[in-house]
Design a protein around this motif. Structure first.
Motif, PDB file in Angstrom:
ATOM      1  N   GLU A  56       0.858  -1.073  -0.006  1.00 58.29           N
ATOM      2  CA  GLU A  56      -0.063   0.054  -0.035  1.00 58.29           C
ATOM      3  C   GLU A  56       0.700   1.459   0.231  1.00 58.29           C
ATOM      4  OE1 GLU A  56      -2.346  -3.354   0.805  1.00 58.29           O
ATOM      5  OE2 GLU A  56      -0.481  -2.738   1.952  1.00 58.29           O
ATOM      6  N   TYR A  57       1.941   1.179   0.782  1.00 58.31           N
ATOM      7  CA  TYR A  57       2.966   2.429   0.705  1.00 58.31           C
ATOM      8  C   TYR A  57       3.521   2.485  -0.801  1.00 58.31           C
ATOM      9  CZ  TYR A  57       6.844   5.391   1.753  1.00 58.31           C
ATOM     10  OH  TYR A  57       7.783   6.408   1.839  1.00 58.31           O
ATOM     11  N   HIS A  58       3.767   1.394  -1.360  1.00 57.03           N
ATOM     12  CA  HIS A  58       4.436   1.354  -2.651  1.00 57.03           C
ATOM     13  C   HIS A  58       3.415   2.063  -3.686  1.00 57.03           C
ATOM     14  CE1 HIS A  58       4.967  -0.588  -6.469  1.00 57.03           C
ATOM     15  NE2 HIS A  58       6.202   0.099  -6.681  1.00 57.03           N
ATOM     16  N   ALA A  59       2.086   1.919  -3.322  1.00 52.08           N
ATOM     17  CA  ALA A  59       1.014   2.223  -4.359  1.00 52.08           C
ATOM     18  C   ALA A  59       0.704   3.804  -4.126  1.00 52.08           C
ATOM     19  CB  ALA A  59      -0.260   1.478  -4.043  1.00 52.08           C
ATOM     20  N   ALA A  60       1.058   4.138  -2.878  1.00 52.29           N
ATOM     21  CA  ALA A  60       0.934   5.826  -2.658  1.00 52.29           C
ATOM     22  C   ALA A  60       2.199   6.402  -3.158  1.00 52.29           C
ATOM     23  CB  ALA A  60       0.767   5.797  -0.953  1.00 52.29           C
ATOM     24  N   VAL A  61       3.356   5.857  -2.980  1.00 54.07           N
ATOM     25  CA  VAL A  61       4.521   6.541  -3.527  1.00 54.07           C
ATOM     26  C   VAL A  61       4.483   6.611  -5.221  1.00 54.07           C
ATOM     27  CG1 VAL A  61       7.049   6.145  -3.885  1.00 54.07           C
ATOM     28  CG2 VAL A  61       5.767   6.022  -1.578  1.00 54.07           C
ATOM     29  N   ARG A  62       4.199   5.601  -5.494  1.00 52.82           N
ATOM     30  CA  ARG A  62       3.844   5.450  -7.073  1.00 52.82           C
ATOM     31  C   ARG A  62       2.946   6.409  -7.668  1.00 52.82           C
ATOM     32  NH1 ARG A  62       7.314   2.846 -10.995  1.00 52.82           N
ATOM     33  NH2 ARG A  62       8.404   1.085  -9.891  1.00 52.82           N
ATOM     34  N   PHE A  63       1.873   6.573  -7.042  1.00 54.45           N
ATOM     35  CA  PHE A  63       0.940   7.530  -7.360  1.00 54.45           C
ATOM     36  C   PHE A  63       1.575   8.873  -7.659  1.00 54.45           C
ATOM     37  CE2 PHE A  63      -2.222  10.608  -7.081  1.00 54.45           C
ATOM     38  CZ  PHE A  63      -3.400  10.217  -7.892  1.00 54.45           C
ATOM     39  N   LEU A  64       2.119   9.448  -6.468  1.00 49.06           N
ATOM     40  CA  LEU A  64       2.754  10.765  -6.239  1.00 49.06           C
ATOM     41  C   LEU A  64       3.756  10.828  -7.155  1.00 49.06           C
ATOM     42  CD1 LEU A  64       3.085  11.042  -2.392  1.00 49.06           C
ATOM     43  CD2 LEU A  64       1.148  12.036  -3.878  1.00 49.06           C
ATOM     44  N   ARG A  65       4.638   9.804  -7.386  1.00 48.60           N
ATOM     45  CA  ARG A  65       5.831  10.051  -8.427  1.00 48.60           C
ATOM     46  C   ARG A  65       5.161  10.164  -9.846  1.00 48.60           C
ATOM     47  NH1 ARG A  65       9.939   5.345  -6.515  1.00 48.60           N
ATOM     48  NH2 ARG A  65      10.941   6.365  -4.635  1.00 48.60           N
ATOM     49  N   SER A  66       4.254   9.323 -10.184  1.00 50.97           N
ATOM     50  CA  SER A  66       3.621   9.344 -11.547  1.00 50.97           C
ATOM     51  C   SER A  66       2.849  10.297 -11.896  1.00 50.97           C
ATOM     52  CB  SER A  66       2.553   7.853 -11.700  1.00 50.97           C
ATOM     53  OG  SER A  66       3.420   6.733 -11.548  1.00 50.97           O
ATOM     54  N   PHE A  67       2.269  10.984 -10.810  1.00 51.45           N
ATOM     55  CA  PHE A  67       1.564  12.186 -10.806  1.00 51.45           C
ATOM     56  C   PHE A  67       2.330  13.451 -11.021  1.00 51.45           C
ATOM     57  CE2 PHE A  67      -0.357  16.230  -9.559  1.00 51.45           C
ATOM     58  CZ  PHE A  67      -1.648  16.096 -10.069  1.00 51.45           C
ATOM     59  N   ARG A  68       3.530  13.634 -10.476  1.00 49.81           N
ATOM     60  CA  ARG A  68       4.536  14.509 -10.970  1.00 49.81           C
ATOM     61  C   ARG A  68       5.047  14.267 -12.238  1.00 49.81           C
ATOM     62  NH1 ARG A  68       7.270  13.743  -6.719  1.00 49.81           N
ATOM     63  NH2 ARG A  68       8.947  12.579  -7.535  1.00 49.81           N
ATOM     64  N   TRP A  69       5.381  13.269 -12.536  1.00 49.52           N
ATOM     65  CA  TRP A  69       6.004  12.871 -14.231  1.00 49.52           C
ATOM     66  C   TRP A  69       4.986  13.335 -14.998  1.00 49.52           C
ATOM     67  CZ3 TRP A  69       4.459   9.698 -17.881  1.00 49.52           C
ATOM     68  CH2 TRP A  69       5.407   9.414 -19.004  1.00 49.52           C
ATOM     69  N   ALA A  70       3.730  13.076 -14.761  1.00 52.35           N
ATOM     70  CA  ALA A  70       2.577  13.171 -15.925  1.00 52.35           C
ATOM     71  C   ALA A  70       2.061  14.693 -15.892  1.00 52.35           C
ATOM     72  CB  ALA A  70       1.477  12.582 -15.541  1.00 52.35           C
ATOM     73  N   PHE A  71       2.297  15.367 -14.691  1.00 52.96           N
ATOM     74  CA  PHE A  71       1.886  16.685 -14.658  1.00 52.96           C
ATOM     75  C   PHE A  71       2.743  17.569 -15.538  1.00 52.96           C
ATOM     76  CE2 PHE A  71       1.236  20.948 -12.649  1.00 52.96           C
ATOM     77  CZ  PHE A  71       0.207  21.044 -12.836  1.00 52.96           C
ATOM     78  N   ALA A  72       4.139  17.414 -15.468  1.00 51.08           N
ATOM     79  CA  ALA A  72       5.168  18.060 -16.125  1.00 51.08           C
ATOM     80  C   ALA A  72       4.954  17.935 -17.505  1.00 51.08           C
ATOM     81  CB  ALA A  72       6.494  17.418 -15.690  1.00 51.08           C
ATOM     82  N   ARG A  73       4.131  16.794 -18.022  1.00 45.73           N
ATOM     83  CA  ARG A  73       4.125  16.781 -19.591  1.00 45.73           C
ATOM     84  C   ARG A  73       2.673  17.087 -20.014  1.00 45.73           C
ATOM     85  NH1 ARG A  73       7.767  13.514 -17.494  1.00 45.73           N
ATOM     86  NH2 ARG A  73       9.463  12.817 -18.771  1.00 45.73           N
TER      87      ARG A  73
END
Length: 501
Positions: free
Chosen positions: A328-345
């Motif tokens: 669950e912690y990994h899922a939360a970290v994945r979401f935040l990292r992916s959101f930052r990556w996607a938002f920049a694009r």
């Protein structure tokens, strides 16, 4: 999945501008001119953007070479590539000419075919004769234009093979063999659009009949709302399965984009592939330990974690790649990292579209729209990873069992299947209007994973027939009821035939 919005939205936004520049063109020729320019922009635009990015890298290298007293080559290479791209847009077998030929052939053939049908089928209504003439005109134009497009050879679809001899006599020498399949993506786009038109029209009529009879049920309404999300989920799941196990069946750009978004260690992907192939077996030493033990060394984990003979299965923490043991912690970290990556694009794309609209309200909404799309993509990635974890750790062992054979089956495909089934439902975070566009964008690419990329040239007529029939359906519907053609194709045809009767 990100750039399709620009393509989908641009034609409708540019329609008013096009009506100004083409006002001096005869009405019958306007769809042809619009189709050519749209095809030119589609074929040349992305290549020009990629060249400009590459040119920036060349200039930096040239500056370094000049400072070191070495020869520079970036500017001549840029001009040569630019000339090749622009001339490619004028190729008589290229995509722009193809688009103009399909639209022009449909426009010019419709009237004589309608006159011919008027003579042969007077018992049909005028509407039926008009629709038949448009369908046949589009079919003939699509068939001939597609054959022209297919006549262009490509090195990727050409092989040189040696012909065998007999009775000790050498063969006649190497033989060049041409394969079909270069136009498969275009065919699948046409087939998908045609099926969407037909199914959509049938469902629309069914809904009107049921509502008129007062029998429209909540279940039927839910089916109507969930069809596009389900199509997207199924298509994207199939694409992700192919990316894991058969990446060669996807276009190189797709593989690169998914790999960048997934941010996964390639050794994990290879381990899953070997589990499915049966070369990596739990409880047995098959010489596969170095693959994951090297990963253990890089991440500071115990070496036995990567040995399938001793670690059954390898811990889910390895899937988390440094985020700790909690799924669950990994899922939360994945979401935040992916959101930052996607938002920049996403943000630059939405800001670019806002500048074109010249609206203060749109400028304020751009960050919110970018955030919503970023949340969709982040949830897509997160659900895929968490689906893998659910099958490997949370639910899979409880349902299937914990023995070695069950663990092998889970890591041999069940865990990836769980991620593929879950990830696409992130589309529900997107706006309802976006869901249909995205579903129709990924569906042809999912179908392409089920078909061979190259096939025998003598079977190419089947693809030509499928394209011509599908294109005839789509173009006829675009001329009769423009709103029924959805997605990128509908937006493009709406701008091409704007003002046409």
């Amino acid at each position: 999945m990100s750039t399709h919005r620009v393509i989908a939205d641009s034609p409708s936004r540019l329609s008013s501008t096009r009506r100004k520049w083409d006002s001096g063109i005869p009405t019958v020729l306007r769809p042809v001119a619009r189709a050519y320019l749209l095809g030119f922009a589609t074929a040349v635009g992305p290549r020009l953007v990629a060249l400009l990015v590459q040119h920036g890298r060349w200039r930096r290298k040239d500056k370094q070479a000049t400072a070191a007293g070495e020869a520079t080559h970036g500017e001549p290479a840029f001009l040569t590539a630019l000339q090749r791209i622009l001339w490619g847009g004028l190729d008589w077998r290229g995509f722009p000419i193809f688009c103009a030929a399909v639209v022009g052939g449909t426009t010019f053939l419709e009237r004589p075919l309608r006159a011919f049908l008027d003579l042969l089928t007077k018992d049909l209504s005028a509407i039926a004769r008009r629709r038949l003439s448009r369908w046949f005109a589009a079919f003939i134009a699509a068939w001939l234009s597609f054959r022209l497009r297919q006549s262009k050879r490509s090195p990727a679809f050409t092989d040189t093979i040696a012909e065998p001899g007999s009775n000790g006599i050498p063969g006649p020498g190497p033989k060049t063999v041409h394969y079909a399949g270069r136009t498969l993506d275009l065919t699948l786009l046409a087939v998908t659009s045609a099926l969407d038109v037909i199914v959509g029209e049938l469902w629309h009529r069914h809904r009107l009949r049921r509502q008129a009879a007062g029998k429209w049920t909540p279940l039927e309404a839910a089916i109507g709302r969930l069809t596009d999300p389900a199509l997207f989920a199924l298509s994207s799941g199939l694409i992700m399965w192919t990316w894991i196990y058969q990446p060669s069946r996807l276009p190189r750009s797709y593989n690169k984009w998914i790999g960048s978004a997934a941010a996964v260690d390639a050794r994990l992907i290879e381990a899953l592939q070997r589990c499915r192939e049966g070369t990596l077996l739990y409880g047995r030493d098959t010489g596969q330990a170095p693959l994951l033990t090297s990963m253990c060394t890089d991440y500071g984990w115990p070496a036995e974690w990567g040995d399938p003979a001793r670690s059954i299965p390898f811990p889910c923490e390895m899937v988390h790649m440094g985020c700790g043991p909690s799924c669950e912690y990994h899922a939360a970290v994945r979401f935040l990292r992916s959101f930052r990556w996607a938002f920049a694009r996403y943000l630059p794309i939405f800001l670019f579209l806002t500048v074109r609209r010249r609206s203060v309200r749109s400028l304020r909404r751009a960050p919110l729209s970018a955030a919503r799309s970023s949340a969709f993509l982040a949830a897509f990635i997160t659900l895929f990873y968490y689906g893998v974890c659910l099958a490997r750790t949370r639910l899979g062992p409880r349902v299937l069992g914990r023995d070695v054979a069950c663990r092998q089956r889970i890591d041999g495909g069940y865990c990836v299947a769980a991620g593929c089934l879950l990830c696409g439902w992130s589309i529900l975070l997107e706006a309802r209007g976006r869901r249909k566009d995205m579903a129709l964008f990924v569906a042809p690419r999912a179908l392409a994973t089920l078909l061979p990329r190259r096939y025998a040239l003598d079977k190419q007529w089947r693809e030509t027939l499928a394209f011509a029939a599908s294109t005839a359906v789509v173009l006829t519907c675009a001329l009769e009821n423009r709103r029924r053609v959805r997605g990128v194709v509908g937006s493009a045809l709406g701008s091409v035939f704007a003002g046409s009767a």
